[in-house]
Design a protein around this motif. Sequence first.
Motif, mmCIF file in Angstrom:
data_model
loop_
_atom_site.group_PDB
_atom_site.id
_atom_site.type_symbol
_atom_site.label_atom_id
_atom_site.label_comp_id
_atom_site.label_asym_id
_atom_site.label_seq_id
_atom_site.Cartn_x
_atom_site.Cartn_y
_atom_site.Cartn_z
ATOM 1 N N GLN A 107 0.802 -1.227 0.000
ATOM 2 C CA GLN A 107 0.000 0.000 0.000
ATOM 3 C C GLN A 107 0.832 1.272 0.000
ATOM 4 O OE1 GLN A 107 -2.587 -0.374 3.438
ATOM 5 N NE2 GLN A 107 -4.287 -0.886 2.076
ATOM 6 N N GLY A 108 2.011 1.226 0.584
ATOM 7 C CA GLY A 108 2.773 2.461 0.672
ATOM 8 C C GLY A 108 4.085 2.325 1.408
ATOM 9 N N VAL A 109 4.587 3.482 1.823
ATOM 10 C CA VAL A 109 5.889 3.595 2.468
ATOM 11 C C VAL A 109 5.695 4.271 3.826
ATOM 12 C CG1 VAL A 109 8.211 4.576 2.252
ATOM 13 C CG2 VAL A 109 6.990 3.808 0.205
ATOM 14 N N ALA A 110 6.421 3.815 4.840
ATOM 15 C CA ALA A 110 6.374 4.419 6.171
ATOM 16 C C ALA A 110 7.641 5.240 6.391
ATOM 17 C CB ALA A 110 6.237 3.350 7.239
ATOM 18 N N TYR A 111 7.470 6.541 6.495
ATOM 19 C CA TYR A 111 8.577 7.473 6.688
ATOM 20 C C TYR A 111 8.630 7.954 8.130
ATOM 21 C CZ TYR A 111 8.715 8.027 1.601
ATOM 22 O OH TYR A 111 8.818 7.811 0.252
ATOM 23 N N LYS A 112 9.772 8.392 8.555
ATOM 24 C CA LYS A 112 9.955 9.067 9.840
ATOM 25 C C LYS A 112 9.791 10.562 9.568
ATOM 26 C CE LYS A 112 13.423 9.694 13.473
ATOM 27 N NZ LYS A 112 14.795 9.333 13.881
ATOM 28 N N VAL A 113 8.933 11.227 10.353
ATOM 29 C CA VAL A 113 8.704 12.656 10.164
ATOM 30 C C VAL A 113 8.685 13.372 11.509
ATOM 31 C CG1 VAL A 113 7.395 12.353 8.010
ATOM 32 C CG2 VAL A 113 6.176 12.441 10.185
ATOM 33 N N GLU A 114 8.832 14.668 11.441
ATOM 34 C CA GLU A 114 8.689 15.521 12.624
ATOM 35 C C GLU A 114 7.502 16.438 12.381
ATOM 36 O OE1 GLU A 114 8.694 19.094 14.816
ATOM 37 O OE2 GLU A 114 9.438 19.116 12.768
ATOM 38 N N TYR A 115 6.608 16.520 13.382
ATOM 39 C CA TYR A 115 5.432 17.393 13.294
ATOM 40 C C TYR A 115 5.190 18.002 14.665
ATOM 41 C CZ TYR A 115 0.548 18.816 12.689
ATOM 42 O OH TYR A 115 -0.624 19.541 12.645
#
Length: 115
Positions: free
Chosen positions: A35-43
Amino acid sequence: MRYLKEGELIDIEEGGQCKVLRVSPNKLFFGEGGQGVAYKVEYMGKVYALKWYKPDAIRNPEEFRDNLAENISIDIPSDKFVWPKFLTKSKDGTFGYLMDVFPSEYTSFTKILIK
């Protein structure tokens, strides 16, 4: 499919933007599936995982997105789940959502099904 880049900004429905981070010096994302890609993000000063869907992976993207928005609006059914927290705005024909990063003791549901 175009992969997100380190430092890329993604607009969040509730306001603000998340920023794509590297998981490690040699790794841009946590993982990739059908289904997709899991990224590390900052929010908003906190680190999350961003599940970013592949543009053609979802049969009815609008209905799927509405379902995610509904899930985000309700209480988490159990602290045993890593639940969607924030929905992104659409970008390049797709979208995603932010969730807490899996704690190290969690097991992927897919791995449970495969056993």
